[in-house]
Each structure stands twice: as structure tokens, then as C-alpha cells.
Scaffold this active site. Structure first.
Site, short mmCIF file in Angstrom:
data_model
loop_
_atom_site.label_atom_id
_atom_site.label_comp_id
_atom_site.label_asym_id
_atom_site.label_seq_id
_atom_site.Cartn_x
_atom_site.Cartn_y
_atom_site.Cartn_z
N ARG A 85 0.60 -1.36 -0.15
CA ARG A 85 -0.23 0.20 0.04
C ARG A 85 0.51 1.65 0.36
O ARG A 85 1.65 0.95 0.60
CB ARG A 85 -1.04 0.04 1.18
CG ARG A 85 -1.96 -0.77 1.74
CD ARG A 85 -3.24 -0.58 2.42
NE ARG A 85 -2.22 -0.69 3.61
CZ ARG A 85 -3.29 -0.69 4.82
NH1 ARG A 85 -3.89 0.67 4.59
NH2 ARG A 85 -2.53 -0.81 5.82
N HIS A 178 -7.62 -9.20 7.34
CA HIS A 178 -7.20 -8.71 8.06
C HIS A 178 -7.20 -7.08 7.31
O HIS A 178 -7.10 -6.52 6.72
CB HIS A 178 -5.80 -8.85 7.28
CG HIS A 178 -4.62 -8.34 7.29
ND1 HIS A 178 -4.15 -7.88 8.85
CD2 HIS A 178 -3.30 -7.53 6.94
CE1 HIS A 178 -3.02 -6.98 8.64
NE2 HIS A 178 -2.56 -6.62 7.35
P1 A3D Z 1 7.98 -5.07 -1.78
O1 A3D Z 1 9.58 -4.10 -0.74
O2 A3D Z 1 6.88 -4.23 -2.77
O3 A3D Z 1 7.64 -6.56 -2.09
C1 A3D Z 1 7.65 -7.11 -3.18
C2 A3D Z 1 8.18 -7.84 -4.14
O4 A3D Z 1 7.15 -8.72 -5.10
C3 A3D Z 1 8.90 -7.14 -5.08
O5 A3D Z 1 10.61 -7.33 -4.84
C4 A3D Z 1 8.94 -7.30 -6.55
O6 A3D Z 1 9.50 -7.63 -7.42
C5 A3D Z 1 8.43 -8.65 -5.60
N1 A3D Z 1 7.10 -9.30 -7.15
C6 A3D Z 1 6.03 -8.44 -8.18
N2 A3D Z 1 5.23 -9.22 -8.74
C7 A3D Z 1 6.31 -10.45 -8.76
C8 A3D Z 1 6.02 -12.16 -9.41
N3 A3D Z 1 4.82 -11.94 -9.74
N4 A3D Z 1 6.79 -13.47 -9.18
C9 A3D Z 1 7.54 -12.54 -7.52
N5 A3D Z 1 8.10 -11.60 -7.21
C10 A3D Z 1 7.39 -10.82 -7.70
O7 A3D Z 1 6.12 -5.18 -0.80
P2 A3D Z 1 6.49 -5.60 0.43
O8 A3D Z 1 7.53 -6.97 0.84
O9 A3D Z 1 7.09 -4.44 1.83
O10 A3D Z 1 4.86 -6.11 0.83
C11 A3D Z 1 4.38 -7.35 0.34
C12 A3D Z 1 3.16 -7.32 0.20
O11 A3D Z 1 3.13 -8.39 1.46
C13 A3D Z 1 2.74 -6.95 -0.14
O12 A3D Z 1 1.30 -6.57 -1.11
C14 A3D Z 1 1.53 -5.86 1.24
O13 A3D Z 1 0.69 -5.24 1.02
C15 A3D Z 1 1.89 -7.68 2.55
N6 A3D Z 1 1.59 -7.40 3.69
C16 A3D Z 1 0.92 -7.99 4.72
C17 A3D Z 1 1.00 -7.53 5.79
C18 A3D Z 1 -0.24 -9.20 6.41
O14 A3D Z 1 -0.24 -8.47 7.84
C19 A3D Z 1 -1.16 -9.53 5.43
C20 A3D Z 1 1.51 -7.00 6.31
C21 A3D Z 1 2.60 -6.00 5.64
C22 A3D Z 1 2.79 -6.55 4.58
#
Ligand code: A3D
Length: 311
Positions: A85, A178
């Protein structure tokens, strides 16, 4: 005993920290997968973490890759692939793009790691874990979403900060979806075994509950360009560790309910026993009328997002 193999799909903010914590806990060998554009980044993270291992005497092989073949035979897969987000967005705004991503991920995990225990983290969590389950065809005991572990940890942290006590001695659980409709079970919260309701007055507790509901958004606002990653990573690792070590910990997790708490066919946050069998059991207990009403409200929100997946 053979070492476990842990595949991290998505090597961004959470993915990098998953690798770090898993290595420091010596949970197994780690493969960080990301898309070709991010291959250098995950190879770099793998090397960087490898170079801290001598300090702690940790032994893990850590690699970065953009080739799905490298996740072959993984015991655990943790999925954070997707976009996070930004300020002004809610989790549901991520559905369109993250659904496309999870479709690709699910097909590849099915192809290369069909026996793995899969922990989904990507948002909107309750719909994305549902999508993974439907697309992969994995059995329900091998698919789970991480959310309640984080929401409960946030609630525990705020209570410990309020009372000036050890974080470790605060117990409580947050159930439901969530999102802003999550359901903290206040009456079950304790500090060193003492009910929280005897220590904090109702108005103040309400404020703490509200801060918990919007804790993710509070961090999104502060960061300005992404969402929380340290606590989400630690929370997912607690779940992976319970599976790898057969600890049978009771962790609020998005598990597929089939009648439990009157919910049928949806992944939603419920107290879940995680052991070597994956999701071994959902612990059901009687809810009060208010808790039940809140759970139905959160279910409505989850159903709405799941319906948009058309799965
Ligand atoms: P971010 O640092 O952007 O990492 C996401 C990674 O996913 C990036 O390195 C992208 O290159 C990679 N990616 C994109 N497309 C693909 C694909 N097709 N195959 C493999 N890898 C891909 O994000 P983040 O690590 O901060 O967050 C990741 C996700 O977790 C997001 O959707 C957040 O909203 C979610 N999230 C969930 C929670 C919960 O408590 C459920 C909490 C925090 C974040």
C-alpha cells in the site's frame, strides 16, 4: 536431520527480512525468488545476509534467483510477491494487480514445490490466500495466511507499552479478516495471567483496540512509500518455525474454515494449531454476542473481496 528448504517468493522489504530472520534462527536453507527485473536485488540480499552468518555462527545456504526451478522441493514457501500500500490506499485497492501476480506464483509453486507448507502474506490477505488455495489446488492444511499473528503482536505491543511491562508477558489474540474490521478478543487478553480488563479501563482499551485496527495504516502514513515489513516478517517466520519444528503453536492465522465459528468456505483469522501436519486444528471456542456480530461483519468484508476474485 535433513535441513529444511525455505522458498521466499518476493524478495522485497518483507522478503529480505524473512531471509534475515530465518537465517538467524537457522531454520534451513533459503532461496529468495523475485522477477527478472529484481534478480540483482535478491542475489545481492542473499550475499549480504550470507556475509553476516560468521558473526552468529549461523549455517544456512542463501541464494537469490529469478528461476522458479530453484525452489524445487521446498518444504516451506512464504509469498510476499505483489505490491504494498501507499498512503491513501486500502488493502483492497491492491486486489487487481496482486491477483494477477498470485495466479502466476500459485501455478509455479504447484509445479515446483507441490509438497510445501505455504504461508501467504500478500494483500488483500484473506482474498489472496483464498486465490492461492483455489488456483494451486493444495490441500487446506497446507495453505495459510499470515495476518492474525501480526495483528495480535501489534495489540500485545501497544498493551505492553501502555503498562510498561515486558512485551513477552502480554497475551492476546486478534481474529477475523486482516482489515479495519479485525476482531480483537479483549476478554482473553492477559498480562502475566491477569485479565487486561482489570488493568486498563474500558475507554482506554477502546483507544488501544482502535490503534491496533489501524496500526498498518499508521506505518504506511509514516513511510510514505510502502507498508510495514519488520513485524510482518517476524510474524510469518513464527508460523514457518512452528511447522518446521512441529511446535504446534497456537497462532491466529487465516485458515480455511469449514463450519468453524459458523464460517464456511473462507479463509479468516482463527486460532490455529500449526505443526508438522501444517494446519493441524482450528481451536473453536464460544464467542459472546458482540464478538459474533463483529466476526460476521469482518466475514462480510472478506466475502466481498473474495467475490471480486471470481474464483
Ligand atoms: P515490496 O517491498 O514491494 O516487495 C514485493 C516484491 O514482490 C518485490 O520485490 C517485487 O519485485 C516482487 N514481485 C512482484 N511481482 C512478482 C511476481 N510475479 N513474482 C514474484 N515476485 C514478484 O513489498 P513488501 O515486501 O513491503 O510487501 C509485500 C506484500 O505483503 C504486499 O502485498 C503488502 O501489502 C503485503 N503485506 C501484508 C501484511 C499482512 O499482515 C498480511 C503486512 C505487510 C505487508
Amino acid at each position: 536431520m535433513a535441513k529444511s528448504k525455505i522458498a521466499l517468493i518476493g524478495g522485497g522489504q518483507i522478503g529480505g527480512n524473512l531471509a534475515l530472520i530465518a537465517a538467524q534462527k537457522e531454520l534451513g536453507d533459503i532461496v529468495i525468488f523475485d522477477i527478472p527485473n529484481a534478480e540483482g536485488m535478491v542475489k545481492g540480499k542473499a550475499l549480504d545476509i550470507t556475509q553476516l552468518l560468521p558473526h552468529g555462527g549461523y549455517d544456512s545456504a542463501i541464494t537469490g534467483t529469478s528461476d522458479y526451478k530453484d525452489i524445487s522441493g521446498s518444504d516451506v514457501v512464504i509469498i510476499t510477491a505483489g505490491i504494498p500500500r501507499k498512503p491513501g490506499m486500502n488493502r483492497e485497492d491492491l486486489l487487481g494487480i496482486n491477483l494477477k501476480i498470485i495466479t502466476d506464483v500459485a501455478n509455479n509453486v504447484k509445479k515446483y514445490a507441490s509438497n510445501a507448507f505455504v504461508i501467504v502474506v500478500s494483500n488483500p490477505l484473506d482474498a489472496i490466500v483464498y486465490a492461492f488455495y483455489k488456483i494451486s489446488g493444495f490441500s487446506k492444511n497446507m495453505v495459510v495466511g499470515m495476518a492474525g499473528a501480526l495483528d495480535s503482536s501489534r495489540f500485545r505491543a501497544f498493551i505492553a507499552m501502555e503498562l510498561g511491562v515486558s512485551f513477552q508477558d502480554v497475551q492476546c489474540m486478534v481474529l477475523g479478516g486482516h482489515g479495519d474490521t479485525m476482531v480483537p478478543i479483549i476478554r482473553s487478553a492477559t498480562v502475566g495471567g491477569v485479565p487486561i480488563t482489570d488493568l486498563i479501563d474500558a475507554d482506554r482499551l477502546e483507544e488501544i483496540v482502535n490503534r491496533t485496527r489501524f496500526a498498518g495504516g499508521e506505518i504506511v502514513k509514516l513511510f510514505g512509500n510502502g507498508s510495514a515489513f519488520y513485524a510482518p516478517a517476524q510474524s510469518a517466520i513464527e508460523m514457518a518455525e512452528s511447522y518446521i519444528k512441529d511446535k504446534k503453536r497456537v497462532i491466529p492465522s487465516a485458515s480455511l474454515c469449514e463450519g468453524e465459528f459458523g464460517i464456511d468456505g473462507y479463509f479468516i483469522g482463527v486460532p490455529t494449531v500449526i505443526g508438522s501436519g501444517g494446519i493441524e486444528r482450528i481451536i473453536e471456542f464460544p464467542l459472546t454476542d458482540d464478538e459474533n456480530t463483529s466476526l460476521q461483519k469482518t466475514l462480510g468484508a472478506v466475502q466481498k473481496t473474495v467475490a471480486e476474485t471470481n474464483l
